[in-house]
Structure formats: structure tokens, C-alpha cells
Design an enzyme around this catalytic site. Structure first.
Site, PDB file in Angstrom:
ATOM      1  N   HIS A 107     -43.783  11.267 -19.574  1.00  0.00           N
ATOM      2  CA  HIS A 107     -44.408  12.301 -18.717  1.00  0.00           C
ATOM      3  C   HIS A 107     -45.457  13.111 -19.493  1.00  0.00           C
ATOM      4  CE1 HIS A 107     -40.823  11.644 -16.070  1.00  0.00           C
ATOM      5  NE2 HIS A 107     -40.223  11.556 -17.229  1.00  0.00           N
ATOM      6  N   LYS A 153     -70.726  18.790 -29.845  1.00  0.00           N
ATOM      7  CA  LYS A 153     -70.013  17.728 -29.140  1.00  0.00           C
ATOM      8  C   LYS A 153     -70.139  16.360 -29.803  1.00  0.00           C
ATOM      9  CE  LYS A 153     -68.201  17.739 -25.548  1.00  0.00           C
ATOM     10  NZ  LYS A 153     -68.667  17.937 -24.180  1.00  0.00           N
ATOM     11  N   ASN A 205     -71.558 -29.349  -2.923  1.00  0.00           N
ATOM     12  CA  ASN A 205     -70.274 -28.657  -2.790  1.00  0.00           C
ATOM     13  C   ASN A 205     -69.312 -29.000  -3.934  1.00  0.00           C
ATOM     14  OD1 ASN A 205     -71.422 -27.701  -0.499  1.00  0.00           O
ATOM     15  ND2 ASN A 205     -70.146 -28.875   0.927  1.00  0.00           N
ATOM     16  N   SER A 234     -79.536 -18.650  -4.202  1.00  0.00           N
ATOM     17  CA  SER A 234     -78.618 -18.149  -5.233  1.00  0.00           C
ATOM     18  C   SER A 234     -79.213 -18.290  -6.634  1.00  0.00           C
ATOM     19  CB  SER A 234     -77.278 -18.895  -5.163  1.00  0.00           C
ATOM     20  OG  SER A 234     -77.490 -20.288  -5.180  1.00  0.00           O
ATOM     21  N   LYS A 292     -70.131 -15.787  -6.986  1.00  0.00           N
ATOM     22  CA  LYS A 292     -70.702 -15.836  -8.336  1.00  0.00           C
ATOM     23  C   LYS A 292     -70.932 -14.479  -8.959  1.00  0.00           C
ATOM     24  CE  LYS A 292     -72.209 -20.346  -7.615  1.00  0.00           C
ATOM     25  NZ  LYS A 292     -71.733 -20.202  -6.201  1.00  0.00           N
ATOM     26  N   GLN A 333     -70.757 -18.831  -1.754  1.00  0.00           N
ATOM     27  CA  GLN A 333     -71.808 -18.561  -2.737  1.00  0.00           C
ATOM     28  C   GLN A 333     -71.692 -17.127  -3.278  1.00  0.00           C
ATOM     29  OE1 GLN A 333     -75.830 -20.145  -2.146  1.00  0.00           O
ATOM     30  NE2 GLN A 333     -76.529 -18.049  -1.939  1.00  0.00           N
ATOM     31  N   SER A 390     -74.125  15.634 -27.305  1.00  0.00           N
ATOM     32  CA  SER A 390     -74.536  16.281 -26.070  1.00  0.00           C
ATOM     33  C   SER A 390     -75.953  16.805 -26.255  1.00  0.00           C
ATOM     34  CB  SER A 390     -73.585  17.433 -25.752  1.00  0.00           C
ATOM     35  OG  SER A 390     -74.224  18.384 -24.921  1.00  0.00           O
ATOM     36  N   ASN A 407     -68.846  12.909 -28.166  1.00  0.00           N
ATOM     37  CA  ASN A 407     -68.146  12.402 -26.984  1.00  0.00           C
ATOM     38  C   ASN A 407     -67.664  10.961 -27.169  1.00  0.00           C
ATOM     39  OD1 ASN A 407     -68.631  14.824 -25.620  1.00  0.00           O
ATOM     40  ND2 ASN A 407     -70.653  14.109 -24.951  1.00  0.00           N
ATOM     41  N   GLU A 429     -64.485   6.022 -22.684  1.00  0.00           N
ATOM     42  CA  GLU A 429     -64.712   6.524 -21.318  1.00  0.00           C
ATOM     43  C   GLU A 429     -65.353   5.459 -20.439  1.00  0.00           C
ATOM     44  OE1 GLU A 429     -65.808  11.090 -21.178  1.00  0.00           O
ATOM     45  OE2 GLU A 429     -66.893  10.105 -22.789  1.00  0.00           O
TER      46      GLU A 429
HETATM   47  N1  ARG Z   1     -75.443 -22.289  -4.099  1.00  0.00           N
HETATM   48  C1  ARG Z   1     -74.303 -22.854  -3.425  1.00  0.00           C
HETATM   49  C2  ARG Z   1     -73.054 -22.052  -3.769  1.00  0.00           C
HETATM   50  O1  ARG Z   1     -73.097 -21.354  -4.694  1.00  0.00           O
HETATM   51  C3  ARG Z   1     -74.103 -24.262  -3.872  1.00  0.00           C
HETATM   52  C4  ARG Z   1     -73.405 -25.116  -2.850  1.00  0.00           C
HETATM   53  C5  ARG Z   1     -74.278 -25.220  -1.683  1.00  0.00           C
HETATM   54  N2  ARG Z   1     -73.796 -26.148  -0.731  1.00  0.00           N
HETATM   55  C6  ARG Z   1     -74.331 -26.153   0.498  1.00  0.00           C
HETATM   56  N3  ARG Z   1     -73.905 -27.029   1.274  1.00  0.00           N
HETATM   57  N4  ARG Z   1     -75.223 -25.281   0.867  1.00  0.00           N
HETATM   58  O2  ARG Z   1     -72.074 -22.099  -3.087  1.00  0.00           O
END
Ligand code: ARG
Length: 456
Positions: free
Chosen positions: A157, A284, A111, A24, A326, A323, A278, A286, A291
Site C-alpha cells: 500500500h 530541476k 493475401n 499501404s 500494420k 491492412q 526545466s 526531471n 516518465e
Molecule cells: N496491402 C495489403 C495488406 O496489407 C496486402 C494484401 C492485399 N490483398 C488484396 N487482396 N488487396 O493487407
């Protein structure tokens, strides 16, 4: 092999592709600052509690500060083999200060670490977003103040309904943004609880002081259940839900700005700085910014659905699936910040074509309801008044006249309750200013509202 902080039970190296596939670090470098902030508080607490020595804690804190400086200077090279931000930082720490760095992870797991990192990060971003919301709110209020008397058609409307003040219309969006602010405050307060100490899932065997860490990191308290602490992503979902609603609001305003800046409406002029031309049609200009914001609303909704689907049916406690929270969260934050920033500036510079709005407001028999209300005040039940004015409008359509242009004799064809004073009620100003109750479009009601909104 030896590079892995968890390599002990493995005899074979991780497949290269799997390493990349599961890492990650590619998208979570923005957590670096918060990972170090959390780790420093944890290390200090370990020292205070005698779980490691105070000198060791001090060494760790100094090492973390140096790594922080390297990150800020762009000097830290992140490694995919180290998987995530937590292990990248920890491995660098051990490299720098030696085996004492290996004591940092005592009484902690990735964790609970990721849970605290994301909360710290999101909390900071929310504080920025609250400022951006305030700026947009100010721009809307400015527009209202600078154009207090401009009358425009109010629509239902998308058909001309009744005249309203443009300032009233702007303040309608202010209401939406104010609710967005309030939602954001609510969710911030709800998730500002410290999850460290949950360990991998069950808590820790070390005599940690969670409350001290919570206070150090600016949390309002500690989370109450270790299983929930490491598996709760409600805060990310709530944030994306807030963002979805906010973007829905911005998309509605976008739609109006796009319509209003068309040649057919011609109600406003967006500053050149927010438009593009444009490549083929020289005439134009825009409205790209509204948008694009309207378009970006879709990806924010998508991010909310991604997170809800990600979390659906996940058993307790942590699962690697999580994970995947994110990228949708980060993308939502970036999109919301960008949209709010550009909108606040664009609204501030928007020019209003008051005359065109006024001409449009006079079309479409926008004061018909005022004639009906007039008849009601003369004693006619509203249903009959509605009928009378309906017939009057039909006559206007047939003869190509507007309501204020009718002679008294013509008015009286439809009801003999109508007298010469009817003309006092059918102008745009009279129609607008008759709606004086709180929340109405009368100038005095809008002014009261603007005064109420003045910073005290
Ligand atoms: N990169 C992991 C996440 O975003 C961090 C936690 C990882 N924990 C594990 N036991 N692999 O969730």
C-alpha cells in the site's frame, strides 16, 4: 491505367484520392526486405517444381536481388499508384527483367504474400527484442550484484511494511522480464509456420512444394488451412499482448524510479544522460525517460485494443480491413524496442543512495512483524502476538520512540515472554536475514538466486 497490375477488368482509372486512401506503401516499406526474401524462395520453388523453367526462376531471383540492393541503397522510388510493397516490387521486377517477371506471381496471391512477409519481419524483430530483454535482465542483475547489501523499505500500500534488500527488489523486476522472454519465445514458436500456398483463400492449382519453401525461409512447418492462413492475425495480437504486459512491467519500474529520484524519497540518482532540466526552474532534474516509458505504455495498450477490434467479427477469409494491422504492430515494435534499449542503459548507470534507503527502512516500525514472530517462537499464538506488538507500536507512536529503542522493561509491559535476546531480532539486518527460504529477502537467499542466474 496500364500501371495497375490488376487493371484488366477496369475501364476507368482509380480516383486519385481513393488511390492514396487505400494504399499501404506509405507505412510498409520496412517489409521490402522480407517481401523479396519470400519472393525469392517462391520463385526458386516454382523453378524446382517445373512450374516455370529453372532459367526463368534464376532470372527472377537475380532481378529481385538487384531490387533489394536498390531498396537498401534508398534508390527505389515507391509509388502510391502501385498500392503496396508487393506490387511495387513486382512492377519494378517486370520493368527490369521484362515479362518473365510476370511469372513470379504464379500460384500465389497478395493475401498469402502479406501473411508470410509480416511473419518473417516480426520473427526478425522478435529476435532483436529478445536480445534487448536479455540486456535489461543483465542490467537488473548487475544492479543487484553491485548493491547486494543495501537495505530499503519494502512496501505494501506504499506504506513501510518490512525491510528488504534492494537487490531483492531489483530481482523482482528480473522475474517479470524473464516471464516476458518466455512469453515471447512461446508466441514466436506458435506463429513460425509458413502460410504461402494458401493463394487468395482456397489454395492453388499449381503443384507447389510448400514444405520446401517453409524450410528455405526458416519456418518450423506449414500452416494447415488456407482460409485461416490468409486471415489469421493472432500472431500480431499475441505480440501486442506480450508488449502490453512488458510495458506494464516497465511502467511499474518507471513509477518507482520517478518516486525514488524525487527529493522526498531520494533513494537513487539517474544519470544526467537520461534526464532533462526545466526551462524555468534551475534546480530541476526531471526523470523524463521513465516518465516517457510510463506514458508510452498507453499507446501500446491502445495498439492491442486496435488489433482486437480490427479483427472482431471479420468473416473468413482476407478482408481489406486487415491492412490496418500494420501501423499498430509496427508502432508497438518500435515503442518496445526503444523503451527496452533506453531502460537497459539507464538501469546500468543508476546510482543507489544506500544510506537514505537504510534510514527510510528503519522508519515506520518496519521490524514490528519480527517482534511478533519472536513472541510466537516463545509460545504465543500469532493472533495474540499481533495484538501485543500492535500495542507496543501504539506506545512507540505516543512516546516518539522506535522499536529497537525501547528498554527491556518497556517491552515487558506488553508481554513477559520478551527477554533481552529480542534486540537480536529487531535490527534491519536481522529482520532481512531471517527470511532465508527460497524466494525470501535474506542475503543468503538473494545470493543463491544470483548464483542460480549466473550464465553456466
Ligand atoms: N496491402 C495489403 C495488406 O496489407 C496486402 C494484401 C492485399 N490483398 C488484396 N487482396 N488487396 O493487407
Amino acid at each position: 491505367m496500364s500501371q495497375k497490375l490488376w487493371g484488366g477488368r477496369f475501364t476507368q482509372p482509380t480516383d486519385k484520392f481513393v488511390e492514396e486512401f487505400t494504399a499501404s506503401i506509405g507505412f510498409e516499406q520496412r517489409l521490402g526486405h522480407y517481401d523479396i526474401q519470400g519472393s525469392k524462395a517462391h520463385a526458386e520453388m516454382l523453378g524446382r517444381q517445373g512450374i516455370i523453367s529453372v532459367a526463368e526462376a534464376q532470372q527472377i531471383v537475380v532481378g529481385l536481388d538487384e531490387i533489394h540492393n536498390d531498396i537498401e541503397a534508398g534508390k527505389l522510388e515507391f509509388s502510391v499508384a502501385l498500392e503496396d510493397i508487393h506490387m511495387n516490387v513486382e512492377a519494378r521486377l517486370i520493368e527490369r527483367i521484362g515479362s518473365v517477371g510476370g511469372k513470379l506471381h504464379t500460384g500465389r496471391s497478395r493475401n498469402d504474400q502479406v501473411a508470410v512477409d509480416v511473419r518473417l519481419y516480426l520473427r526478425d524483430e522478435i529476435d532483436t527484442i529478445l536480445c534487448y530483454l536479455k540486456n535489461l535482465e543483465s542490467s537488473l542483475i548487475q544492479q543487484a550484484e553491485n548493491n547486494l547489501d543495501v537495505i530499503m523499505p519494502g512496501y505494501t500500500h506504499l506504506q513501510t511494511a518490512q525491510p528488504v534488500l534492494y537487490s531483492h527488489h531489483m530481482l523482482a523486476y528480473r522475474e517479470m522480464i524473464a516471464r516476458d522472454c518466455s512469453r515471447l519465445h512461446d508466441l514466436r514458436a506458435r506463429f513460425n509456420q509458413m502460410p504461402l500456398g494458401a493463394g487468395a483463400l482456397a489454395g492453388t492449382t499449381f503443384p507447389i512444394d510448400r514444405e520446401w519453401v517453409a524450410e528455405k525461409l526458416g519456418f518450423d512447418g506449414v500452416t494447415r488451412n488456407s482460409l485461416d492462413s490468409v486471415s489469421d492475425r493472432d500472431f500480431a495480437i499475441e505480440f501486442c499482448s506480450f508488449s502490453g504486459i512488458l510495458m506494464m512491467h516497465l511502467s511499474r519500474l518507471s513509477e518507482e524510479l520517478i518516486l525514488w529520484s524525487s527529493a522526498d524519497f531520494n533513494f537513487i540518482e539517474l544519470s544526467d544522460a537520461f534526464c532533462t532540466g526545466s526551462s524555468i526552474m534551475p534546480q530541476k532534474k526531471n526523470p523524463d525517460v521513465p516518465e516517457l516509458v510510463r506514458g508510452k505504455t498507453g499507446r501500446v495498450y491502445g495498439n492491442l485494443i486496435s488489433l482486437l477490434t480490427l479483427m472482431k467479427s471479420l468473416p473468413l477469409a482476407y478482408n481489406k480491413d486487415m491492412q490496418e494491422d500494420k501501423e499498430p504492430l509496427f508502432d508497438t515494435i518500435d515503442t518496445v524496442k526503444g523503451s527496452l534499449k533506453v531502460f537497459a542503459d539507464m538501469i546500468a548507470e543508476m546510482k543507489v543512495k544506500g544510506n537514505n534507503m537504510r534510514v527510510a527502512a528503519a522508519r515506520g516500525f518496519s521490524t514490528a512483524t519480527d517482534v511478533a514472530d519472536y513472541c510466537v517462537r516463545k509460545g504465543l499464538p500469532f493472533r495474540q502476538a499481533h495484538e501485543v506488538v500492535g500495542k507496543t507500536v501504539r506506545y512507540c507512536v505516543q512516546t516518539g520512540k522506535d522499536i529497537p529503542e525501547l528498554s527491556l522493561a518497556e517491552f515487558r509491559e506488553f508481554s513477559d515472554l520478551i527477554e533481552a535476546d529480542v534486540y537480536d531480532y529487531v535490527t534491519l539486518e536481522a529482520s532481512v536475514n531471517a527470511r532465508k527460504a527460497t524466494g525470501g529477502t535474506a542475503r543468503e537467499a538473494v545470493e543463491r538466486e544470483l548464483n542460480r542466474l549466473k550464465p553456466s
